[in-house]
Write a protein that holds these residues in place. Structure first.
Motif, mmCIF file in Angstrom:
data_model
loop_
_atom_site.group_PDB
_atom_site.id
_atom_site.type_symbol
_atom_site.label_atom_id
_atom_site.label_comp_id
_atom_site.label_asym_id
_atom_site.label_seq_id
_atom_site.Cartn_x
_atom_site.Cartn_y
_atom_site.Cartn_z
ATOM 1 N N PHE A 297 10.914 -13.114 -11.393
ATOM 2 C CA PHE A 297 9.644 -13.481 -10.767
ATOM 3 C C PHE A 297 9.228 -12.434 -9.739
ATOM 4 N N ASP A 298 10.180 -11.963 -8.923
ATOM 5 C CA ASP A 298 9.879 -10.947 -7.904
ATOM 6 C C ASP A 298 9.379 -9.656 -8.540
ATOM 7 N N GLU A 299 9.999 -9.248 -9.651
ATOM 8 C CA GLU A 299 9.563 -8.023 -10.336
ATOM 9 C C GLU A 299 8.156 -8.196 -10.895
ATOM 10 N N LEU A 300 7.893 -9.364 -11.484
ATOM 11 C CA LEU A 300 6.565 -9.644 -12.022
ATOM 12 C C LEU A 300 5.521 -9.637 -10.909
ATOM 13 N N LEU A 301 5.851 -10.255 -9.789
ATOM 14 C CA LEU A 301 4.938 -10.291 -8.653
ATOM 15 C C LEU A 301 4.616 -8.878 -8.159
ATOM 16 N N LYS A 302 5.652 -8.039 -8.036
ATOM 17 C CA LYS A 302 5.440 -6.660 -7.591
ATOM 18 C C LYS A 302 4.570 -5.890 -8.579
ATOM 19 N N GLU A 303 4.787 -6.111 -9.857
ATOM 20 C CA GLU A 303 4.000 -5.422 -10.883
ATOM 21 C C GLU A 303 2.539 -5.853 -10.825
ATOM 22 N N LEU A 304 2.309 -7.159 -10.678
ATOM 23 C CA LEU A 304 0.945 -7.664 -10.593
ATOM 24 C C LEU A 304 0.242 -7.168 -9.332
ATOM 25 N N GLN A 305 0.971 -7.116 -8.224
ATOM 26 C CA GLN A 305 0.387 -6.604 -6.985
ATOM 27 C C GLN A 305 0.029 -5.133 -7.139
ATOM 28 N N GLY A 306 0.852 -4.379 -7.797
ATOM 29 C CA GLY A 306 0.570 -2.975 -8.050
ATOM 30 C C GLY A 306 -0.654 -2.797 -8.929
ATOM 31 N N ALA A 307 -0.806 -3.649 -9.932
ATOM 32 C CA ALA A 307 -1.967 -3.576 -10.823
ATOM 33 C C ALA A 307 -3.240 -3.885 -10.050
ATOM 34 N N LYS A 308 -3.176 -4.855 -9.155
ATOM 35 C CA LYS A 308 -4.344 -5.214 -8.351
ATOM 36 C C LYS A 308 -4.718 -4.056 -7.431
ATOM 37 N N THR A 309 -3.739 -3.403 -6.840
ATOM 38 C CA THR A 309 -3.988 -2.267 -5.958
ATOM 39 C C THR A 309 -4.649 -1.138 -6.733
ATOM 40 N N ASN A 310 -4.166 -0.845 -7.917
ATOM 41 C CA ASN A 310 -4.718 0.234 -8.725
ATOM 42 C C ASN A 310 -6.088 -0.109 -9.287
ATOM 43 N N GLU A 311 -6.354 -1.398 -9.458
ATOM 44 C CA GLU A 311 -7.614 -1.822 -10.037
ATOM 45 C C GLU A 311 -8.802 -1.327 -9.213
ATOM 46 N N GLY A 312 -8.737 -1.440 -7.903
ATOM 47 C CA GLY A 312 -9.828 -1.006 -7.050
ATOM 48 C C GLY A 312 -9.984 0.491 -7.012
ATOM 49 N N MET A 313 -8.912 1.230 -7.251
ATOM 50 C CA MET A 313 -8.945 2.682 -7.168
ATOM 51 C C MET A 313 -9.856 3.274 -8.239
ATOM 52 N N ASP A 314 -9.808 2.753 -9.451
ATOM 53 C CA ASP A 314 -10.603 3.289 -10.537
ATOM 54 C C ASP A 314 -12.082 2.975 -10.380
ATOM 55 N N ASP A 315 -12.398 1.876 -9.716
ATOM 56 C CA ASP A 315 -13.772 1.438 -9.596
ATOM 57 C C ASP A 315 -14.458 1.968 -8.344
ATOM 58 N N HIS A 316 -13.761 2.762 -7.542
ATOM 59 C CA HIS A 316 -14.352 3.282 -6.319
ATOM 60 C C HIS A 316 -15.519 4.200 -6.664
ATOM 61 N N VAL A 317 -16.655 3.934 -6.050
ATOM 62 C CA VAL A 317 -17.842 4.740 -6.278
ATOM 63 C C VAL A 317 -18.286 5.289 -4.925
ATOM 64 N N SER A 318 -18.545 6.581 -4.866
ATOM 65 C CA SER A 318 -18.964 7.190 -3.604
ATOM 66 C C SER A 318 -20.372 6.737 -3.239
ATOM 67 N N LEU A 319 -20.682 6.817 -1.969
ATOM 68 C CA LEU A 319 -22.026 6.481 -1.508
ATOM 69 C C LEU A 319 -23.052 7.412 -2.143
ATOM 70 N N GLU A 320 -22.682 8.673 -2.315
ATOM 71 C CA GLU A 320 -23.599 9.643 -2.920
ATOM 72 C C GLU A 320 -23.921 9.272 -4.370
ATOM 73 N N ALA A 321 -22.929 8.745 -5.081
ATOM 74 C CA ALA A 321 -23.160 8.334 -6.467
ATOM 75 C C ALA A 321 -24.025 7.077 -6.530
ATOM 76 N N LEU A 322 -23.761 6.129 -5.641
ATOM 77 C CA LEU A 322 -24.552 4.899 -5.625
ATOM 78 C C LEU A 322 -25.983 5.166 -5.197
ATOM 79 N N PHE A 323 -26.113 5.913 -4.110
ATOM 80 C CA PHE A 323 -27.435 6.169 -3.531
ATOM 81 C C PHE A 323 -27.845 7.609 -3.824
ATOM 82 N N ASN A 324 -27.973 7.905 -5.111
ATOM 83 C CA ASN A 324 -28.322 9.263 -5.531
ATOM 84 C C ASN A 324 -29.768 9.582 -5.154
ATOM 85 N N GLU A 325 -30.141 10.822 -5.367
ATOM 86 C CA GLU A 325 -31.473 11.286 -4.962
ATOM 87 C C GLU A 325 -32.592 10.471 -5.619
ATOM 88 N N ALA A 326 -32.458 10.187 -6.898
ATOM 89 C CA ALA A 326 -33.494 9.418 -7.604
ATOM 90 C C ALA A 326 -33.658 8.026 -6.989
#
Length: 98
Positions: free
Chosen positions: A3-32
């Motif tokens: 259970f502890d190993e599974l919990l650590k793996e799931l926590q790691g997946a959650k941490t990595n999940e936000g990393m891929d979806d990070h969008v810079s302010l410049e990308a969100l609020f582009n010139e157009a």
């Protein structure tokens, strides 16, 4: 797997999940986006006009909400920061679709 190993793996997946979806302010609020929704060419100009110094979304979240909402309302076509951010996120997501 314990259970502890599974919990650590799931926590790691959650941490990595936000990393891929990070969008810079410049990308969100582009010139157009900024030209269409304000009188500014860049999000940086928009921030400078309000005397805000922010380079990340975390920096912006540290600005008093009422103060930033007033700036957004005055300088853009949006009533508040949340509506501006929601629109930018929606447009960014639409650009990512195949």
């Amino acid at each position: 797997m314990s259970f502890d190993e599974l919990l650590k793996e799931l926590q790691g997946a959650k941490t990595n999940e936000g990393m891929d979806d990070h969008v810079s302010l410049e990308a969100l609020f582009n010139e157009a986006f900024m030209k269409r929704c304000s009188s500014f060419k860049s999000f940086e100009e928009f921030l400078q006009k309000g005397n805000f110094q922010a380079t990340t979304q975390e920096d912006i979240s540290n600005i008093p909400e009422e103060l930033f909402d007033r700036h957004v309302d005055r300088e853009t076509h949006f009533d508040n920061w949340k509506s501006m951010l929601d629109q930018a996120n929606a447009e960014h997501a639409a650009r990512k679709l195949p």
